[in-house]
Design an enzyme around this catalytic site. Sequence first.
Site, PDB file in Angstrom:
ATOM      1  N   THR A  84       0.016   4.785   1.135  1.00 18.65           N
ATOM      2  CA  THR A  84      -0.006   5.530   2.333  1.00 18.65           C
ATOM      3  C   THR A  84       0.213   4.763   3.617  1.00 18.65           C
ATOM      4  OG1 THR A  84      -1.649   6.949   1.181  1.00 18.65           O
ATOM      5  CG2 THR A  84      -1.548   7.424   3.463  1.00 18.65           C
ATOM      6  N   ASP A 102      -1.271  -1.221   6.091  1.00 15.42           N
ATOM      7  CA  ASP A 102      -1.716  -0.784   7.425  1.00 15.42           C
ATOM      8  C   ASP A 102      -3.230  -0.156   7.747  1.00 15.42           C
ATOM      9  OD1 ASP A 102      -1.690   1.663   6.108  1.00 15.42           O
ATOM     10  OD2 ASP A 102      -0.559   3.100   7.396  1.00 15.42           O
ATOM     11  N   ASP A 139       1.014  -1.090  -0.047  1.00 13.24           N
ATOM     12  CA  ASP A 139      -0.070  -0.100  -0.035  1.00 13.24           C
ATOM     13  C   ASP A 139       1.026   1.277   0.035  1.00 13.24           C
ATOM     14  OD1 ASP A 139      -2.420   1.516   0.377  1.00 13.24           O
ATOM     15  OD2 ASP A 139      -1.828   1.586   2.310  1.00 13.24           O
TER      16      ASP A 139
END
Length: 717
Positions: free
Chosen positions: A414, A611, A412
Amino acid sequence: MPVVAPSGMAQAGGYICPMRCEGDKTYPEPGDCPVCGMHLVQVLAFGAGSTSGEDEEVAAFKSMRRRLVLAASLSLPVLLLSMGELVPGFDRFIAGLFSMSQNILVQMALSSTVVLFAGAFIFKKGYLSLRSRKLNMFTLLALGTGVAWSYSLVATLFPGIFPASLRNEAGLVPVYFEAASIITSLVILGQMLELLAHAKTNGAIKGLLNLVPSTALVLREGRESIVSLSEVLVGDRIRVKPGEKIPVDGEVSEGNGVVDESMITGEPLPLEKAPGEPVTGGTINLNGSFIMVARKVGRDTLLARIVEMVNEASRSKAPIQRLADSIAAGFVQAVVLFAVATFLIWGFGFSKWDHGLVNAIAVLIIACPCALGLATPVSIMVGTGKGASAGILIKNAKAIEQMRKVDTLLVDKTGTLTLGKPTVTTYKGGEGWVDDEVLRLAASVDNLSEHPLAAAIVAASRAKGLRLSEAVDFSSLTGKGAMARIDGHRVAVGNDRLLGAKEADKLALRAAVEALQGSGHTVMFVLRDDQVIGYIGVTDPIKESTPEAVRRLHARGVRVIMLTGDNNRTAAAVAKTLGLDDFRAECLPEDKFSEVKALQAGGCIVGMAGDGINDAPALTQADVGIAMGTGTDVAMESADITLIKGDLIGIARAKDLSVAVMRNIKENLFFAFGYNAIGIPIAALGLLSPILAGLAMAVSSASVLSNALRIKGLKLE
């Protein structure tokens, strides 16, 4: 080794079988498993008093050491009495003390004490393994020592029942009390070494348990009072003085400090903590004094979850261990049959029943699968402990085995490649719109959102001193943005997907938008009543360690592919900057999940690092799910591995650790199987005495343990 069950209370939770013969059933008292005979391990509560598990472990080690002292001190005289003729002149000394029959009676008395008292646990565990039909190393040990001692006892007390060919001129039958005694002593030595190894391999968990203080200085109703850690509540204000350990997870509210977080993150440099910054329970405040607000207590703290994950991983079984277990189960039965065949062949084939008995006993002892049983779990325990000390939390043994095979890593953007702390760098209103009004309307909507980009927009508006309007009918548009009604108008904030059929070309500053996206910025469009009224440029800085992490992963043969909900231009800019192998832009949560499945269908072994809540489906589907410790609880629960620091370099380290642990397991299995493959035929041919077989068995176990402990010295760069 103690099994830790994190909790807000500091109390013992009973005892559990390490082999999980009856699942997670616990017993109120210490002892042996009633099914397989393995020593029960203690389940501990997290917090004050948690070192009692170490006391239990030390007590078990000391008990086994006392057994060894007794067994060794009695076995040596038995050995001298039985083999004194090998020492020049010693046979005459013994003959002057005892007659031949008295000599054997003394051997019987000493050996019986060793076998029936010091080694009683061997027969108990062997009986339990037979009763439960879970054959293990104690099955062979009990048979080997039991047959040697029982035969010798009968031969001493009733020599007349044996054929004349077996009796000497004095009418006595050869006995093997020395073999039974020495083998028992060697088994006890092996058990003592195993307990010691467990203590060493569990050092990381013990160290974590000892990090947490037993009390906290809490401020309630204007007064300071010292309370037990189990009494600390979420929302409590806690004073932390210089040199003190931080009791729970929270954030600084007043004052400043310099905190050493190396025991949690593995990073040596202390960090300055100011109001609003997070602090973690178990870390040490080196300088300064501050007041913190408790956010997570008891089993919810990071330290408690670390302990829980390390224990869960050390108890779980890797696929290679399940294979070894299934082989070992059939192996024990095969060895018993081979020992019986050895006895019968020597007896019927060569009329040497005494040789057949001795050789059969040697086969049982040499084939004891102690090393085979230790080969995998001890490496897993050391490996998970090593990982924990380096900030890599491994939830299960399967993840250790799979991580080395990962050839494709999906990440991912961000919070994984970037800091996850976006900031507004620019904003602009369209024709007829004031810039600050565009920012104010966007912030009024995003004030109800928890997305990092929304938080950045709200923070920018507050920094400008803008007064936000009340938003009603708020709705989150998954993968697009958010929408609400403000002052009777429908206001939306989001990415390119939010625009849909509306053409951004109508925006007068489209060229500026494309330039921002091309430089890696995320552009959020602001719409009122379906009309584009402006845009906001947000940037999330790439972590300093990310380029080096990508380089290391490439060096290990791993393709790195970025999945992001951002637009294509921004994604392309980030991918180019980092030298990624590929990227997928404008991804929804289901798109990430589908991408993992598609790569797996193509034969890739996929690791997924993320996250956020939106990463959870992909983390679960991946061969190895990797969560950033700085992310959400949902991501960590869905993942197989958690990186405490949230740094991609941790993935390269996890791969190195996986390679080292699996290589170590294979070396251990080679030692165990190779030792048996060579030793069993030699013992069957009568070229290896039971005593030497017992010594070889102990050496085999020691070699496996010492080899596994080498993992502790592994340097994870």
